[in-house]
Scaffold this motif. Sequence first.
Motif, mmCIF file in Angstrom:
data_model
loop_
_atom_site.group_PDB
_atom_site.id
_atom_site.type_symbol
_atom_site.label_atom_id
_atom_site.label_comp_id
_atom_site.label_asym_id
_atom_site.label_seq_id
_atom_site.Cartn_x
_atom_site.Cartn_y
_atom_site.Cartn_z
ATOM 1 N N LEU A 162 0.832 -1.207 0.000
ATOM 2 C CA LEU A 162 0.000 0.000 0.000
ATOM 3 C C LEU A 162 0.862 1.250 0.000
ATOM 4 O O LEU A 162 0.575 2.224 -0.695
ATOM 5 N N HIS A 163 1.944 1.218 0.790
ATOM 6 C CA HIS A 163 2.769 2.416 0.953
ATOM 7 C C HIS A 163 3.618 2.705 -0.273
ATOM 8 O O HIS A 163 4.206 3.770 -0.377
ATOM 9 N N PHE A 164 3.714 1.738 -1.200
ATOM 10 C CA PHE A 164 4.471 2.006 -2.419
ATOM 11 C C PHE A 164 3.530 2.145 -3.609
ATOM 12 O O PHE A 164 3.575 3.124 -4.341
ATOM 13 N N HIS A 165 2.637 1.155 -3.784
ATOM 14 C CA HIS A 165 1.786 1.138 -4.966
ATOM 15 C C HIS A 165 0.791 2.293 -4.966
ATOM 16 O O HIS A 165 0.734 3.073 -5.915
ATOM 17 N N VAL A 166 0.014 2.425 -3.889
ATOM 18 C CA VAL A 166 -1.041 3.440 -3.887
ATOM 19 C C VAL A 166 -0.443 4.844 -3.861
ATOM 20 O O VAL A 166 -0.958 5.758 -4.507
ATOM 21 N N THR A 167 0.696 5.012 -3.170
ATOM 22 C CA THR A 167 1.312 6.338 -3.150
ATOM 23 C C THR A 167 1.778 6.753 -4.540
ATOM 24 O O THR A 167 1.744 7.928 -4.884
ATOM 25 N N TRP A 220 0.235 6.100 -7.313
ATOM 26 C CA TRP A 220 -0.933 6.624 -8.035
ATOM 27 C C TRP A 220 -1.308 8.008 -7.559
ATOM 28 O O TRP A 220 -1.589 8.885 -8.366
ATOM 29 N N PHE A 221 -1.279 8.214 -6.230
ATOM 30 C CA PHE A 221 -1.568 9.560 -5.734
ATOM 31 C C PHE A 221 -0.570 10.549 -6.331
ATOM 32 O O PHE A 221 -0.938 11.609 -6.831
ATOM 33 N N GLY A 222 0.717 10.150 -6.285
ATOM 34 C CA GLY A 222 1.748 11.027 -6.829
ATOM 35 C C GLY A 222 1.527 11.310 -8.298
ATOM 36 O O GLY A 222 1.608 12.451 -8.740
ATOM 37 N N MET A 223 1.185 10.256 -9.071
ATOM 38 C CA MET A 223 0.981 10.441 -10.507
ATOM 39 C C MET A 223 -0.145 11.423 -10.775
ATOM 40 O O MET A 223 0.005 12.349 -11.570
ATOM 41 N N ILE A 224 -1.289 11.236 -10.094
ATOM 42 C CA ILE A 224 -2.432 12.118 -10.329
ATOM 43 C C ILE A 224 -2.066 13.562 -9.992
ATOM 44 O O ILE A 224 -2.360 14.493 -10.747
ATOM 45 N N ILE A 225 -1.361 13.743 -8.839
ATOM 46 C CA ILE A 225 -0.994 15.105 -8.446
ATOM 47 C C ILE A 225 -0.061 15.724 -9.482
ATOM 48 O O ILE A 225 -0.279 16.841 -9.962
ATOM 49 N N LEU A 226 0.964 14.967 -9.908
ATOM 50 C CA LEU A 226 1.940 15.520 -10.851
ATOM 51 C C LEU A 226 1.295 15.837 -12.199
ATOM 52 O O LEU A 226 1.558 16.885 -12.789
ATOM 53 N N LEU A 227 0.414 14.928 -12.670
ATOM 54 C CA LEU A 227 -0.210 15.175 -13.968
ATOM 55 C C LEU A 227 -1.165 16.368 -13.888
ATOM 56 O O LEU A 227 -1.266 17.154 -14.830
ATOM 57 N N THR A 228 -1.857 16.514 -12.750
ATOM 58 C CA THR A 228 -2.750 17.670 -12.597
ATOM 59 C C THR A 228 -1.943 18.961 -12.627
ATOM 60 O O THR A 228 -2.320 19.929 -13.299
ATOM 61 N N VAL A 229 -0.797 18.959 -11.920
ATOM 62 C CA VAL A 229 0.044 20.154 -11.934
ATOM 63 C C VAL A 229 0.529 20.434 -13.352
ATOM 64 O O VAL A 229 0.577 21.596 -13.796
ATOM 65 N N SER A 230 0.866 19.365 -14.089
ATOM 66 C CA SER A 230 1.319 19.529 -15.474
ATOM 67 C C SER A 230 0.255 20.233 -16.313
ATOM 68 O O SER A 230 0.561 21.154 -17.079
ATOM 69 N N ASP A 264 -10.151 -1.424 5.600
ATOM 70 C CA ASP A 264 -8.830 -1.964 5.876
ATOM 71 C C ASP A 264 -7.724 -0.929 6.036
ATOM 72 O O ASP A 264 -6.579 -1.290 6.213
ATOM 73 N N LEU A 265 -8.060 0.352 5.975
ATOM 74 C CA LEU A 265 -6.999 1.329 6.200
ATOM 75 C C LEU A 265 -7.118 1.815 7.638
ATOM 76 O O LEU A 265 -7.758 2.794 7.914
ATOM 77 N N ASP A 266 -6.528 1.105 8.576
ATOM 78 C CA ASP A 266 -6.675 1.540 9.965
ATOM 79 C C ASP A 266 -5.502 2.444 10.346
ATOM 80 O O ASP A 266 -4.600 2.700 9.552
ATOM 81 N N SER A 267 -5.521 2.920 11.593
ATOM 82 C CA SER A 267 -4.586 3.981 11.969
ATOM 83 C C SER A 267 -3.133 3.543 11.865
ATOM 84 O O SER A 267 -2.249 4.348 11.603
ATOM 85 N N ARG A 268 -2.860 2.229 12.003
ATOM 86 C CA ARG A 268 -1.473 1.777 11.912
ATOM 87 C C ARG A 268 -0.928 1.980 10.492
ATOM 88 O O ARG A 268 0.255 2.200 10.292
ATOM 89 N N LEU A 269 -1.844 1.852 9.496
ATOM 90 C CA LEU A 269 -1.386 2.094 8.132
ATOM 91 C C LEU A 269 -1.316 3.586 7.833
ATOM 92 O O LEU A 269 -0.435 4.047 7.118
ATOM 93 N N ARG A 270 -2.276 4.330 8.394
ATOM 94 C CA ARG A 270 -2.352 5.755 8.068
ATOM 95 C C ARG A 270 -1.096 6.516 8.461
ATOM 96 O O ARG A 270 -0.676 7.405 7.741
ATOM 97 N N VAL A 271 -0.500 6.162 9.605
ATOM 98 C CA VAL A 271 0.666 6.932 10.059
ATOM 99 C C VAL A 271 1.828 6.809 9.071
ATOM 100 O O VAL A 271 2.720 7.644 9.076
ATOM 101 N N VAL A 272 1.831 5.760 8.272
ATOM 102 C CA VAL A 272 2.878 5.660 7.260
ATOM 103 C C VAL A 272 2.361 6.143 5.904
ATOM 104 O O VAL A 272 3.067 6.823 5.158
ATOM 105 N N PHE A 273 1.083 5.799 5.597
ATOM 106 C CA PHE A 273 0.546 6.015 4.253
ATOM 107 C C PHE A 273 0.526 7.497 3.869
ATOM 108 O O PHE A 273 1.023 7.876 2.806
ATOM 109 N N TYR A 274 -0.031 8.356 4.749
ATOM 110 C CA TYR A 274 -0.138 9.773 4.385
ATOM 111 C C TYR A 274 1.228 10.443 4.245
ATOM 112 O O TYR A 274 1.472 11.139 3.244
ATOM 113 N N PRO A 275 2.167 10.237 5.206
ATOM 114 C CA PRO A 275 3.501 10.807 4.988
ATOM 115 C C PRO A 275 4.154 10.274 3.713
ATOM 116 O O PRO A 275 4.855 11.013 3.016
#
Lengths: 220, 223
Positions: free
Chosen positions: A39-44, A46-56, A181-192
């Motif tokens: 989750l911390h690699f794959h989903v991030t 996609w978030f990064g791609m969408i943000i970068l393409l929107t900025v583009s 399935d995204l509980d707080s233990r994942l969130r502390v890593v996922f959002y950063p």
Amino acid sequence: MKKKWWKILTVLLLTYSILGAFLFDVPRLAILNETIRNLHFHVTMWFGMIILLTVSVIYSLRYLRSNNMRLDHYAVEFANAGVLFGVLGIATGAVWANYSWGEPWSGDPKQNSAAIALLIYLAYLVLRNSLEDSQQRAKISSVYNVFAFAALIPLLFILPRMTDSSLHPGNGGNPGFNSYDLDSRLRVVFYPAIIAWTLLGVWMVSLRVRYKNLKMKWDD
Amino acid sequence: MMRRTLLFTLIQKEFLSEWRQKYALNGMLLYLASTVFVCYMSFNLKAGAIQPVTWNALFWIIILFTAVNAVAKSFIQASEGRMLYYYSIARPEDIILSKIIYYTLLLLALTLVGFLLYSLVMGNPVEDVLFFVLVVVLGAIGLASALTMVSGIASKAPNSHTLVAVLSFPVMLPLLLVIIKSAKYAIDGLDRSTYTDQIFVLLAINAIIVAVSYLLFPYIWRS
């Protein structure tokens, strides 16, 4: 020092999120098990791609309004970084799918949309390379960038949600991952991690743009 | 001149120039007929022996390639001098709208002829013909407007014919997915209320494409 703080932040956040992704305790979920760490690699990605393409696209729009070549450099480099994140997102997704769904490519609607999105941006890069005159290249490819992005929105955000057959969470009658399935233990890593990878993309873009601006000056 | 009459004149001009070059229109019809026949011969089947899923997909692939061939020429064919002349007399918004309307009508005619030919040789499994034709109409609008805009973009580059295909296929894919899906529902003759939302999505995508083309075309026209 004034300009460097966000680069230091990027390095710190990246180190934290990579270590956290591999070492922190994760919830035990059926089928997913330890693969949830992806989750911390794959989903991030996609978030990064969408943000970068929107900025583009925003830079392309600004270029069309002002005709400033520097803005076009930003547009193309953000698109380049977005494509890189997209390729990495597909690769990490394929690894994850291989373990959770049994095969790297299962024809899932979101996988297909991701592949089409990459095709669109590769076409954008081909278009750029086929135009000789730099002013014309900037203008024509900016127009295509905006046009393609408009076509991309229904593809990424509407169509996958209308099918019931997707294996990804968050489609059809399948609730989004926030709810189960995204509980707080994942969130502390996922959002950063999202912030860290996106900042890394911005860093790469800023280096490439500086290089291009210098080159433009040199050529003049 | 009034806006509306200008738009009308531009559309009329498109029809006239098409009529003066009848070989192009005949070529497109022949292309369509040959492709249908090639598909029919390659499957080597009697009419009606093909699965509806395959029938549908094959039909839209034929229409897609016909559309690319028919619309790709919209800007590429016109000479520099003539473009300059239009530039001096008309607003770019009118030009793109007239082209979109004209190519929609052309593609609609081609698609309907293609549908007749195709059902003649491959059989016709469509249960809900009215809704299938509705999907065909909406599909023709979407494909024609996306292709017109992309051909305007590609006309500025060398080897633009390849570029039209490369640039337009990924842009048209989302549209094509919705078209194929709704067409499949119409073929199966499902209750219409089950897929009206698909039709609305199709309408929305068309609206996005036309609106974005309208807004962006002035920028490529000036260069």
